[in-house]
Design a protein around this motif. Structure first.
Motif, PDB file in Angstrom:
ATOM      1  N   ASP A   2      31.623   9.022 -74.611  1.00  0.00           N
ATOM      2  CA  ASP A   2      30.242   8.778 -74.919  1.00  0.00           C
ATOM      3  C   ASP A   2      29.418   9.332 -73.540  1.00  0.00           C
ATOM      4  OD1 ASP A   2      27.565   7.064 -74.574  1.00  0.00           O
ATOM      5  OD2 ASP A   2      27.972   7.810 -76.683  1.00  0.00           O
ATOM      6  N   ALA A   3      28.261   9.951 -73.682  1.00  0.00           N
ATOM      7  CA  ALA A   3      27.408  10.494 -72.811  1.00  0.00           C
ATOM      8  C   ALA A   3      27.254   9.344 -71.467  1.00  0.00           C
ATOM      9  CB  ALA A   3      26.125  10.886 -73.032  1.00  0.00           C
ATOM     10  N   ALA A   4      27.339   7.962 -71.963  1.00  0.00           N
ATOM     11  CA  ALA A   4      26.946   6.732 -71.100  1.00  0.00           C
ATOM     12  C   ALA A   4      28.330   6.469 -70.324  1.00  0.00           C
ATOM     13  CB  ALA A   4      26.433   5.808 -71.695  1.00  0.00           C
ATOM     14  N   ALA A   5      29.482   6.976 -70.699  1.00  0.00           N
ATOM     15  CA  ALA A   5      30.699   6.381 -70.517  1.00  0.00           C
ATOM     16  C   ALA A   5      31.646   7.331 -69.571  1.00  0.00           C
ATOM     17  CB  ALA A   5      31.367   5.852 -71.336  1.00  0.00           C
ATOM     18  N   PRO A   6      31.241   8.686 -68.864  1.00  0.00           N
ATOM     19  CA  PRO A   6      32.166   9.258 -68.263  1.00  0.00           C
ATOM     20  C   PRO A   6      32.584   8.869 -66.962  1.00  0.00           C
ATOM     21  CG  PRO A   6      29.995  10.341 -68.163  1.00  0.00           C
ATOM     22  CD  PRO A   6      29.972   9.097 -68.994  1.00  0.00           C
ATOM     23  N   THR A   7      33.004   7.590 -66.873  1.00  0.00           N
ATOM     24  CA  THR A   7      33.415   6.738 -65.503  1.00  0.00           C
ATOM     25  C   THR A   7      34.686   7.425 -65.126  1.00  0.00           C
ATOM     26  OG1 THR A   7      34.566   5.064 -66.598  1.00  0.00           O
ATOM     27  CG2 THR A   7      32.294   4.918 -65.933  1.00  0.00           C
ATOM     28  N   GLN A   8      35.180   7.562 -63.844  1.00  0.00           N
ATOM     29  CA  GLN A   8      36.368   7.934 -63.345  1.00  0.00           C
ATOM     30  C   GLN A   8      37.670   7.336 -64.277  1.00  0.00           C
ATOM     31  OE1 GLN A   8      37.003   8.381 -59.016  1.00  0.00           O
ATOM     32  NE2 GLN A   8      39.415   7.831 -59.283  1.00  0.00           N
ATOM     33  N   GLU A   9      37.294   5.975 -64.490  1.00  0.00           N
ATOM     34  CA  GLU A   9      38.440   5.136 -65.210  1.00  0.00           C
ATOM     35  C   GLU A   9      38.652   5.839 -66.335  1.00  0.00           C
ATOM     36  OE1 GLU A   9      39.573   0.537 -66.260  1.00  0.00           O
ATOM     37  OE2 GLU A   9      37.598   1.191 -65.584  1.00  0.00           O
ATOM     38  N   VAL A  10      37.591   6.054 -67.181  1.00  0.00           N
ATOM     39  CA  VAL A  10      37.627   6.459 -68.595  1.00  0.00           C
ATOM     40  C   VAL A  10      38.242   7.925 -68.662  1.00  0.00           C
ATOM     41  CG1 VAL A  10      36.464   7.315 -70.669  1.00  0.00           C
ATOM     42  CG2 VAL A  10      35.926   4.835 -69.394  1.00  0.00           C
ATOM     43  N   LEU A  11      37.757   8.789 -67.867  1.00  0.00           N
ATOM     44  CA  LEU A  11      38.184  10.109 -67.693  1.00  0.00           C
ATOM     45  C   LEU A  11      39.729  10.252 -67.174  1.00  0.00           C
ATOM     46  CD1 LEU A  11      34.870  11.853 -66.121  1.00  0.00           C
ATOM     47  CD2 LEU A  11      35.842  11.945 -68.463  1.00  0.00           C
ATOM     48  N   ASP A  12      40.103   9.220 -66.437  1.00  0.00           N
ATOM     49  CA  ASP A  12      41.485   9.529 -65.869  1.00  0.00           C
ATOM     50  C   ASP A  12      42.453   9.012 -66.844  1.00  0.00           C
ATOM     51  OD1 ASP A  12      41.080  10.139 -63.270  1.00  0.00           O
ATOM     52  OD2 ASP A  12      41.145   8.026 -62.297  1.00  0.00           O
ATOM     53  N   HIS A  13      41.966   8.049 -67.576  1.00  0.00           N
ATOM     54  CA  HIS A  13      42.668   7.599 -68.950  1.00  0.00           C
ATOM     55  C   HIS A  13      43.010   8.577 -69.783  1.00  0.00           C
ATOM     56  CE1 HIS A  13      44.001   5.428 -72.439  1.00  0.00           C
ATOM     57  NE2 HIS A  13      43.050   6.015 -73.053  1.00  0.00           N
ATOM     58  N   TRP A  14      41.900   9.573 -70.238  1.00  0.00           N
ATOM     59  CA  TRP A  14      42.212  10.485 -71.186  1.00  0.00           C
ATOM     60  C   TRP A  14      42.835  11.710 -70.794  1.00  0.00           C
ATOM     61  CZ3 TRP A  14      42.440   9.269 -75.895  1.00  0.00           C
ATOM     62  CH2 TRP A  14      41.715   8.232 -76.275  1.00  0.00           C
ATOM     63  N   TRP A  15      42.598  11.998 -69.218  1.00  0.00           N
ATOM     64  CA  TRP A  15      43.501  13.013 -68.810  1.00  0.00           C
ATOM     65  C   TRP A  15      44.922  12.738 -68.682  1.00  0.00           C
ATOM     66  CZ3 TRP A  15      42.248  17.324 -66.076  1.00  0.00           C
ATOM     67  CH2 TRP A  15      43.299  18.023 -65.078  1.00  0.00           C
ATOM     68  N   ASP A  16      45.348  11.595 -68.208  1.00  0.00           N
ATOM     69  CA  ASP A  16      46.866  11.090 -68.347  1.00  0.00           C
ATOM     70  C   ASP A  16      47.388  11.132 -69.877  1.00  0.00           C
ATOM     71  OD1 ASP A  16      46.584  10.623 -65.628  1.00  0.00           O
ATOM     72  OD2 ASP A  16      46.411   8.356 -65.896  1.00  0.00           O
ATOM     73  N   TRP A  17      46.357  10.874 -70.825  1.00  0.00           N
ATOM     74  CA  TRP A  17      47.191  11.076 -72.193  1.00  0.00           C
ATOM     75  C   TRP A  17      47.104  12.336 -72.618  1.00  0.00           C
ATOM     76  CZ3 TRP A  17      44.688  13.042 -76.683  1.00  0.00           C
ATOM     77  CH2 TRP A  17      45.416  12.615 -77.944  1.00  0.00           C
ATOM     78  N   ALA A  18      45.962  13.335 -72.252  1.00  0.00           N
ATOM     79  CA  ALA A  18      46.284  14.735 -72.732  1.00  0.00           C
ATOM     80  C   ALA A  18      47.266  15.134 -72.339  1.00  0.00           C
ATOM     81  CB  ALA A  18      44.987  15.200 -72.314  1.00  0.00           C
ATOM     82  N   LEU A  19      47.581  15.066 -70.941  1.00  0.00           N
ATOM     83  CA  LEU A  19      48.793  15.748 -70.400  1.00  0.00           C
ATOM     84  C   LEU A  19      50.164  15.038 -70.638  1.00  0.00           C
ATOM     85  CD1 LEU A  19      47.200  16.556 -66.907  1.00  0.00           C
ATOM     86  CD2 LEU A  19      47.820  17.968 -68.883  1.00  0.00           C
ATOM     87  N   SER A  20      50.257  14.023 -71.438  1.00  0.00           N
ATOM     88  CA  SER A  20      51.435  13.234 -71.803  1.00  0.00           C
ATOM     89  C   SER A  20      51.904  13.925 -73.161  1.00  0.00           C
ATOM     90  CB  SER A  20      51.097  11.864 -72.189  1.00  0.00           C
ATOM     91  OG  SER A  20      50.211  11.511 -73.445  1.00  0.00           O
TER      92      SER A  20
END
Length: 297
Positions: free
Chosen positions: A266-284
């Motif tokens: 969401d536009a209000a939620a691109p925190t480092q923690e959230v982005l890191d979570h999806w980064w790790d998942w996308a590359l898994s």
């Protein structure tokens, strides 16, 4: 033993009756207003590894703009070194020439360099040059060609929207893009900015949709605020992190939900923690499998 630049240089360093002592490793990556290129840094890694393997003590001087806090030409004490070693790039111009004055008490060598003008004080100031080109000596492999390197990081396609004025006060594009790019700057990845816009008069842009699909298919992951960044990445089986830049959600969110794609922010939620979570998942493996499944639909 092969006759590459490293071998020749080490023989020069260990000339009979001469102790190389402590070596200061320098290059264009050392100058405050110089550039640290991939080739220069790989050349530094090559020579640093060779010196370490040969048991020769050495330090590297880095540009403060490239590696703040590291040893620099300004903080390196000339009398702490017996030898200055300059690697890669042209031995040409006032910046290189100034090294000879500052480090006049050192034996000064250059390796893997281009000699543009043999009469230039930048070149004549070295006690010995093992050149890659520009002299009568045979052309040798550039130091970067055989440099040690770590595992290659993922390649991230970055597809951001900067317009969409139709959303008026709900636009969060500037803030969302700043958060994404600031976060990406800290990730170990090769970042490739690209655009869904096609053009036949601008070589930097794809001219056909097929060219764009070919480009996106080469990425390991896509980070996007554009609807078609999401749709076309999944069409090629490339995992994507979709960030909706519109407050409350708009077409990016709608399409991600329609496609059942979970990596939506969401536009209000691109925190480092959230982005890191999806980064790790996308590359898994699960993330890559999920994207591959979308490409087969």
């Amino acid at each position: 033993m092969d006759d590459d630049l490293r071998t020749v240089l080490l023989c020069t360093l260990r000339a009979p009756g001469r102790d190389p002592g402590r070596v200061l490793l320098t290059g264009w990556f050392s100058f405050p207003d110089g550039e640290a290129t991939a080739g220069d840094v790989l050349a530094q890694q090559h020579m640093s590894a060779a010196l370490a393997q040969a048991g020769i003590r050495h330090d590297t001087a880095w540009s403060p703009g490239f590696r703040p806090g590291a040893l620099s030409l300004e903080t390196a004490r000339p009398r702490a070194y017996d030898t200055l070693l300059f690697v890669c790039g042209p031995v040409h111009g006032p910046q290189v020439a100034a090294l000879h004055d500052r480090f006049r008490t050192c034996r000064r060598l250059a390796a893997g360099v281009s000699v543009v003008d043999p009469a230039d004080p930048a070149a004549t100031g070295f006690h010995a040059i093992v050149a890659r080109d520009g002299t009568a000596a045979p052309v040798r492999h550039d130091l970067a060609a055989r440099a040690p390197a770590g595992p290659l990081p993922p390649v991230a396609g970055v597809i951001l929207s900067h317009g969409q004025g139709e959303y008026g006060g709900r636009r969060r594009h500037e803030d969302v893009n700043a958060r994404i790019t600031g976060w990406l700057a800290g990730k170990d990845c090769a970042r490739v900015p690209t655009d869904t816009r096609l053009a036949t008069d601008d070589w930097r842009l794809c001219a056909t949709a097929e060219q764009f699909l070919a480009l996106v298919s080469r990425f390991d992951v896509v980070v996007t605020t554009r609807l078609h960044g999401l749709v076309l990445a999944l069409r090629t089986g490339t995992p994507v992190i979709a960030v909706d830049p519109v407050a409350g959600g708009a077409k990016v969110s709608a399409q991600a939900r329609a496609m059942g794609w979970p990596a939506l922010v969401d536009a209000a939620a691109p925190t480092q923690e959230v982005l890191d979570h999806w980064w790790d998942w996308a590359l898994s493996e699960p993330g890559r499998m999920a994207a591959a499944c979308h490409s087969m639909r």
